[in-house]
Design a protein around this motif. Structure first.
Motif, mmCIF file in Angstrom:
data_model
loop_
_atom_site.group_PDB
_atom_site.id
_atom_site.type_symbol
_atom_site.label_atom_id
_atom_site.label_comp_id
_atom_site.label_asym_id
_atom_site.label_seq_id
_atom_site.Cartn_x
_atom_site.Cartn_y
_atom_site.Cartn_z
ATOM 1 N N PRO A 54 3.642 -1.744 7.110
ATOM 2 C CA PRO A 54 5.027 -1.384 7.439
ATOM 3 C C PRO A 54 5.310 -1.387 8.934
ATOM 4 C CG PRO A 54 4.197 0.032 5.700
ATOM 5 C CD PRO A 54 3.037 -0.772 6.169
ATOM 6 N N GLU A 55 4.356 -0.877 9.739
ATOM 7 C CA GLU A 55 4.597 -0.819 11.175
ATOM 8 C C GLU A 55 4.656 -2.213 11.803
ATOM 9 O OE1 GLU A 55 0.178 0.499 10.580
ATOM 10 O OE2 GLU A 55 2.061 0.455 9.433
ATOM 11 N N LEU A 56 3.898 -3.170 11.255
ATOM 12 C CA LEU A 56 3.963 -4.534 11.764
ATOM 13 C C LEU A 56 5.264 -5.203 11.349
ATOM 14 C CD1 LEU A 56 2.831 -6.982 13.213
ATOM 15 C CD2 LEU A 56 1.490 -7.532 11.153
ATOM 16 N N ARG A 57 5.680 -4.992 10.125
ATOM 17 C CA ARG A 57 6.947 -5.586 9.668
ATOM 18 C C ARG A 57 8.120 -5.063 10.506
ATOM 19 N NH1 ARG A 57 7.668 -4.816 3.433
ATOM 20 N NH2 ARG A 57 9.103 -6.579 3.618
ATOM 21 N N GLU A 58 8.098 -3.773 10.810
ATOM 22 C CA GLU A 58 9.150 -3.202 11.658
ATOM 23 C C GLU A 58 9.135 -3.832 13.045
ATOM 24 O OE1 GLU A 58 11.567 -1.166 11.147
ATOM 25 O OE2 GLU A 58 11.138 -0.145 9.256
ATOM 26 N N ALA A 59 7.942 -3.967 13.609
ATOM 27 C CA ALA A 59 7.827 -4.541 14.949
ATOM 28 C C ALA A 59 8.293 -5.995 14.967
ATOM 29 C CB ALA A 59 6.382 -4.436 15.434
ATOM 30 N N ASN A 74 -6.235 -6.380 7.261
ATOM 31 C CA ASN A 74 -5.612 -5.289 8.009
ATOM 32 C C ASN A 74 -5.970 -5.300 9.490
ATOM 33 O OD1 ASN A 74 -4.362 -4.194 5.673
ATOM 34 N ND2 ASN A 74 -6.279 -3.199 5.112
ATOM 35 N N VAL A 75 -7.214 -5.601 9.802
ATOM 36 C CA VAL A 75 -7.625 -5.627 11.209
ATOM 37 C C VAL A 75 -6.852 -6.708 11.964
ATOM 38 C CG1 VAL A 75 -9.558 -6.083 12.771
ATOM 39 C CG2 VAL A 75 -9.895 -4.636 10.754
ATOM 40 N N SER A 76 -6.655 -7.847 11.344
ATOM 41 C CA SER A 76 -5.865 -8.906 11.974
ATOM 42 C C SER A 76 -4.416 -8.461 12.160
ATOM 43 C CB SER A 76 -5.912 -10.176 11.133
ATOM 44 O OG SER A 76 -7.178 -10.784 11.191
ATOM 45 N N GLN A 77 -3.894 -7.719 11.208
ATOM 46 C CA GLN A 77 -2.524 -7.229 11.339
ATOM 47 C C GLN A 77 -2.398 -6.255 12.505
ATOM 48 O OE1 GLN A 77 0.126 -6.644 7.863
ATOM 49 N NE2 GLN A 77 -1.761 -6.643 6.643
ATOM 50 N N VAL A 78 -3.382 -5.406 12.691
ATOM 51 C CA VAL A 78 -3.366 -4.478 13.831
ATOM 52 C C VAL A 78 -3.417 -5.261 15.142
ATOM 53 C CG1 VAL A 78 -4.642 -2.652 15.023
ATOM 54 C CG2 VAL A 78 -4.355 -2.564 12.535
ATOM 55 N N ALA A 129 12.525 -4.153 8.238
ATOM 56 C CA ALA A 129 11.231 -4.542 7.672
ATOM 57 C C ALA A 129 11.402 -5.359 6.403
ATOM 58 C CB ALA A 129 10.391 -3.293 7.389
ATOM 59 N N SER A 130 12.459 -5.097 5.645
ATOM 60 C CA SER A 130 12.701 -5.825 4.394
ATOM 61 C C SER A 130 13.023 -7.298 4.633
ATOM 62 C CB SER A 130 13.836 -5.168 3.609
ATOM 63 O OG SER A 130 15.034 -5.141 4.373
ATOM 64 N N ASN A 131 13.263 -7.674 5.893
ATOM 65 C CA ASN A 131 13.536 -9.075 6.235
ATOM 66 C C ASN A 131 12.279 -9.828 6.683
ATOM 67 O OD1 ASN A 131 16.360 -7.594 7.546
ATOM 68 N ND2 ASN A 131 16.545 -9.168 5.966
ATOM 69 N N VAL A 132 11.101 -9.182 6.582
ATOM 70 C CA VAL A 132 9.874 -9.767 7.131
ATOM 71 C C VAL A 132 8.759 -9.775 6.097
ATOM 72 C CG1 VAL A 132 8.097 -9.570 8.920
ATOM 73 C CG2 VAL A 132 10.471 -8.933 9.442
ATOM 74 N N LEU A 133 8.067 -10.912 6.000
ATOM 75 C CA LEU A 133 6.833 -11.026 5.219
ATOM 76 C C LEU A 133 5.722 -11.515 6.149
ATOM 77 C CD1 LEU A 133 5.052 -11.268 2.661
ATOM 78 C CD2 LEU A 133 6.058 -13.544 2.294
ATOM 79 N N VAL A 134 4.635 -10.749 6.214
ATOM 80 C CA VAL A 134 3.474 -11.124 7.019
ATOM 81 C C VAL A 134 2.562 -12.000 6.164
ATOM 82 C CG1 VAL A 134 1.532 -10.289 8.403
ATOM 83 C CG2 VAL A 134 3.645 -8.935 8.261
ATOM 84 N N THR A 135 2.166 -13.156 6.718
ATOM 85 C CA THR A 135 1.431 -14.146 5.934
ATOM 86 C C THR A 135 0.079 -14.463 6.567
ATOM 87 O OG1 THR A 135 2.455 -15.978 7.149
ATOM 88 C CG2 THR A 135 3.586 -15.200 5.168
ATOM 89 N N ASN A 136 -0.776 -15.084 5.771
ATOM 90 C CA ASN A 136 -2.087 -15.516 6.250
ATOM 91 C C ASN A 136 -1.938 -16.790 7.080
ATOM 92 O OD1 ASN A 136 -4.363 -13.775 4.826
ATOM 93 N ND2 ASN A 136 -2.693 -14.059 3.357
ATOM 94 N N LEU A 141 0.007 -6.651 15.698
ATOM 95 C CA LEU A 141 0.921 -5.586 16.126
ATOM 96 C C LEU A 141 0.750 -5.305 17.615
ATOM 97 C CD1 LEU A 141 2.979 -3.336 15.506
ATOM 98 C CD2 LEU A 141 1.030 -1.872 14.881
ATOM 99 N N THR A 142 -0.501 -5.244 18.055
ATOM 100 C CA THR A 142 -0.777 -5.017 19.471
ATOM 101 C C THR A 142 -0.243 -6.160 20.316
ATOM 102 O OG1 THR A 142 -2.799 -3.836 18.852
ATOM 103 C CG2 THR A 142 -2.620 -4.558 21.144
ATOM 104 N N ALA A 143 -0.376 -7.378 19.809
ATOM 105 C CA ALA A 143 0.098 -8.556 20.552
ATOM 106 C C ALA A 143 1.612 -8.538 20.722
ATOM 107 C CB ALA A 143 -0.349 -9.829 19.841
ATOM 108 N N VAL A 144 2.345 -8.384 19.634
ATOM 109 C CA VAL A 144 3.805 -8.539 19.709
ATOM 110 C C VAL A 144 4.502 -7.344 20.351
ATOM 111 C CG1 VAL A 144 3.859 -10.105 17.732
ATOM 112 C CG2 VAL A 144 4.211 -7.647 17.367
ATOM 113 N N THR A 145 3.817 -6.217 20.442
ATOM 114 C CA THR A 145 4.410 -5.046 21.097
ATOM 115 C C THR A 145 3.891 -4.858 22.515
ATOM 116 O OG1 THR A 145 2.720 -3.573 20.137
ATOM 117 C CG2 THR A 145 4.811 -3.820 18.929
ATOM 118 N N GLY A 146 2.966 -5.720 22.938
ATOM 119 C CA GLY A 146 2.363 -5.594 24.255
ATOM 120 C C GLY A 146 3.020 -6.496 25.286
#
Length: 410
Positions: A75-80, A281-285, A100-107, A288-293
């Motif tokens: 959820p926190e990545l979709r929001e970001a 999950n680790v890749s998602q974290v 967040a409902s407008n975002v899907l995180v993919t492989n 998240l760090t990348a796009v908010t940094g």
């Protein structure tokens, strides 16, 4: 009785990724002890920034990341990502910031491409694909039952399609337009005015627009990234594709995303729940760090890419029969080699061979010069080569000199 194929027609018709095939062959030759220089894969040669790696390492120690998470993404990545796309692309729906409902995180970005076409297309739907195009678009369209319709824009028009060309390609079965700026494989960047003109045309036709923005931060010479999703009239019929691979040198982390209307994202999430479920999950974290940094590390990489861009264009244009426009974005040079082909071409008679297609020329360059490039057949018509300049300066210079020596016969 004919023997039935062991492979389904649907999967058997898929072409192997030409860029990955070239990269794999180059790596195999290197592993066998050959000194091969690879211009094939679009992969930054920089390590992932350290602060992102540190965040991922810390995430491995958190037990919650050892478990399944929502198929659509943390959820926190979709929001970001919703905030990032609203900010960087100017994409709003009904005038409101994305959620967040407008975002899907993919492989990775490729799953975002596949999910999007599988969600939007019915059998027989046509998709306009400006060429030269990234190799995955037509294959994903065909897998979804759609029909890719190529519209070619050559170097004489900066590899940019016009509205008149698009208009000529529309039929009653056309449902989607693919729009990419900055472009892989050409590095072309559309002006804000051209983006708006094409976007308004697509909206007037009632078309969906699928726009790949993965090179949004890589533009040069004052070229401006403009998102077609920023046009209000397209808000409910556009899907934005993106990922961390290129901007943050994170190709191996496999995190991409698609952003669009909530009903499309929900349907694509249902598909992903049965195909792969959540991204690691680790890749998602890490994402998240990348796009908010900060973008400091990105700017450093961009400086290096810009230097290499100028060097590769100068080097390619010094090769007989080669004509390379200066790319304004991404990290690719797309060189017109038609002047080096055929009986009268400058490449005639190299090593006893006369290449008549860019595929033959690329094979000859790999065999004789030990340099891996991708032929234009992977991206549309023959007669072109794509070279990624996301490699070290020394290798870039050595590789271009090897090609020049081969073609010039010296």
């Amino acid at each position: 009785m004919p023997v039935a194929s062991r492979i389904s027609d649907r999967i058997g018709s898929i072409a192997e990724s030409a860029t990955l095939a070239v990269d794999a062959k180059a790596k195999a030759m290197k592993a066998a002890g050959e000194d091969v220089i690879g211009f094939g894969a679009g992969e930054p040669d920089f390590p992932t920034p350290e602060y992102i790696v540190d965040a991922a390492a810390e995430a491995t120690r958190n037990p919650k990341h050892h478990r399944y998470s929502p198929a659509a993404g943390l959820p926190e990545l979709r929001e970001a990502l919703a905030e990032k796309t609203t900010r960087d692309s100017g994409y709003r729906i009904d005038g409101q910031p994305l959620a967040a409902s407008n975002v899907l995180v993919t492989n990775g970005g490729k799953q975002a491409v596949y999910n999007t076409f599988a969600t939007l297309l019915n059998p027989g739907d046509e998709v306009i694909v400006p060429a030269p195009y990234w190799t995955t678009y037509p294959e994903s369209i065909k897998l979804a039952g759609g029909v890719p319709v190529d519209v070619f824009a050559g170097p004489e028009q900066g590899y940019r399609v016009t509205v008149d060309q698009l208009e000529a390609a529309v039929t009653e079965r056309t449902k989607v337009l693919v729009f990419v700026s900055p472009s892989n494989p050409t590095g072309a960047v559309y002006s804000p005015e051209a983006v708006a003109e094409i976007g308004r045309w697509a909206a007037s036709k009632g078309l969906w627009v699928v726009t790949d923005e993965i090179y949004e931060h890589l533009t040069y010479d004052g070229a401006e990234f403009t998102s077609i999703a920023s046009l209000p009239e397209l808000a409910d019929q556009v899907v934005v594709l993106n990922g961390v691979a290129k901007t943050y040198a994170m190709t191996g982390w496999r995190v991409g995303w698609m952003v669009g209307p909530a009903d499309v994202i929900k349907a694509a999430s249902n598909l992903q729940s049965h195909a792969t479920s959540n991204v690691a999950n680790v890749s998602q974290v890490a994402a998240l760090t990348a796009v908010t940094g900060p973008l400091d590390a990105v700017e450093e990489m961009k400086t290096a890419f810009d230097r290499r861009r100028r060097a590769i264009v100068e080097g390619l244009n010094a090769i007989p029969g080669f004509d390379c426009p200066t790319p304004e974005g991404a990290f690719y040079a797309y060189v017109d080699v038609r002047g080096a082909l055929g009986e009268d071409g400058t490449a005639a008679g190299i090593a006893g061979k006369t290449p008549t297609t860019s595929a033959e020329l690329a094979e000859l360059i790999l065999e004789e010069a030990k340099v891996a490039v991708v032929p234009g057949e992977a991206f549309g018509p023959s007669g072109f080569l794509r070279l990624s300049y996301a490699l070290g300066d020394e290798d870039l210079a050595r590789g271009i000199e090897r090609i020049r020596s081969l073609i010039a016969g010296s």
